[in-house]
Design a protein around this motif. Structure first.
Motif, PDB file in Angstrom:
ATOM      1  N   ARG A 182       0.813  -1.229   0.279  1.00  0.00           N
ATOM      2  CA  ARG A 182       0.170   0.002  -0.069  1.00  0.00           C
ATOM      3  C   ARG A 182       1.028   1.389   0.327  1.00  0.00           C
ATOM      4  O   ARG A 182       0.499   2.402  -0.508  1.00  0.00           O
ATOM      5  CB  ARG A 182      -1.268  -0.312   1.305  1.00  0.00           C
ATOM      6  N   LEU A 205      -7.452  -2.979   0.815  1.00  0.00           N
ATOM      7  CA  LEU A 205      -7.187  -2.720  -0.700  1.00  0.00           C
ATOM      8  C   LEU A 205      -8.704  -2.136  -1.484  1.00  0.00           C
ATOM      9  O   LEU A 205      -8.641  -1.205  -1.920  1.00  0.00           O
ATOM     10  CB  LEU A 205      -6.402  -3.503  -1.502  1.00  0.00           C
ATOM     11  N   ARG A 219      -9.356   1.174  -1.249  1.00  0.00           N
ATOM     12  CA  ARG A 219      -8.415   2.620  -2.686  1.00  0.00           C
ATOM     13  C   ARG A 219      -8.738   2.051  -3.839  1.00  0.00           C
ATOM     14  O   ARG A 219      -8.229   2.037  -4.252  1.00  0.00           O
ATOM     15  CB  ARG A 219      -6.921   2.005  -2.209  1.00  0.00           C
TER      16      ARG A 219
END
Ligand SMILES: CC(C)(COP(=O)(O)OP(=O)(O)OC[C@H]1O[C@@H](n2cnc3c(N)ncnc32)[C@H](O)[C@@H]1OP(=O)(O)O)[C@@H](O)C(=O)NCCC(=O)NCCS
Length: 215
Positions: A16, A48, A51
């Protein structure tokens, strides 16, 4: 403009962090299309997803994807292994150099490098394949960091230091000018290296000594 397609191998915290670096690069100038992550253990799927990213599959998918790769794994041994697999399958490594890192003159960066925000590299430095320089670490003039070396946050690598293959330098460690650290050696967090270190040891303390060695 065609963006470079990239997968990040390793869907943990470092993965990340690398995504952040690629996004920072793209903010300056659209450069990369991040396809997603590869990870044999599944990785941080929830984080994740926040994102807008997914784990596309296991690491061996690297052989099938038409993309460059960045290996976001801190340990040198898996990095070396995955790189060998990728090369065997004709893949090319991309690099992730944060725009808030500084690279001096005549600095040569090998494929797959990760250089985090705040890292400072001065002049005539060589980084081999898949070297990682983490947040706020410094590397002095004429240093030679060979393949799969890792310099963890805030460490200071002095001028003309040689870090042989697969060396790891812990957070906040200091290496005075001119020392050589033998391959596969780990320098502990906060250590001060004032003499050469041999291959394959773990060295800690001030001055740094190999664990298990007589003081
Ligand atoms: C040096 C290091 C690799 C040793 O890990 P390890 O092999 O698992 O060793 P252990 O934790 O079993 O410790 C062995 C001995 O060394 C000591 N030791 C471990 N790390 C030390 C360090 N950085 N400085 C001084 N002594 C240390 C331990 O206290 C222990 O001493 P003891 O036997 O008297 O109790 C690890 O502690 C380290 O410093 N890693 C760097 C990690 C880092 O920088 N992370 C940043 C991530 S962002």
């Amino acid at each position: 403009m065609t963006l470079g397609r990239v997968v990040i191998v390793g869907a943990g915290g470092l993965g990340r962090e690398v995504l952040d670096i690629l996004e920072a690069i793209n903010e300056r100038a659209p450069t990369y299309e991040v396809l997603g992550f590869l990870d044999d253990k599944g990785g941080d799927r929830e984080l994740l997803a926040r994102r807008g990213m997914t784990v596309l599959g296991r690491v061996d998918q690297l052989g099938l994807l038409d993309a460059e790769y960045i290996i976001a794994i801190g340990a040198a041994a898996p990095r070396r292994r995955i790189d060998a697999f990728a090369i065997e399958h004709g893949r090319h490594a991309a690099s992730a150099i944060h725009p808030a890192a500084t690279l001096g003159s005549h600095t040569v960066i090998g494929p797959g490098a990760i250089v985090a925000a705040g890292a400072r590299l001065t002049t005539n430095i060589k980084l081999g394949r898949h070297v990682q320089i983490h947040t706020n670490a410094t590397v002095g003039h004429d240093a030679n960091l060979q393949d799969y070396v890792t310099v963890l946050p805030g460490a200071n690598v002095g001028g003309s230091v040689t870090l042989e293959q697969d060396v790891t330098i812990g957070s906040g460690a200091v290496l005075i000018q001119g020392v050589t650290v033998g391959r596969l050696t780990t320098v502990g967090a906060g250590a001060v290296v004032v003499r050469d270190l041999p291959e394959g040891v773990t060295a800690v303390g001030v001055p740094a000594r190999a664990l298990g060695a007589q003081s």
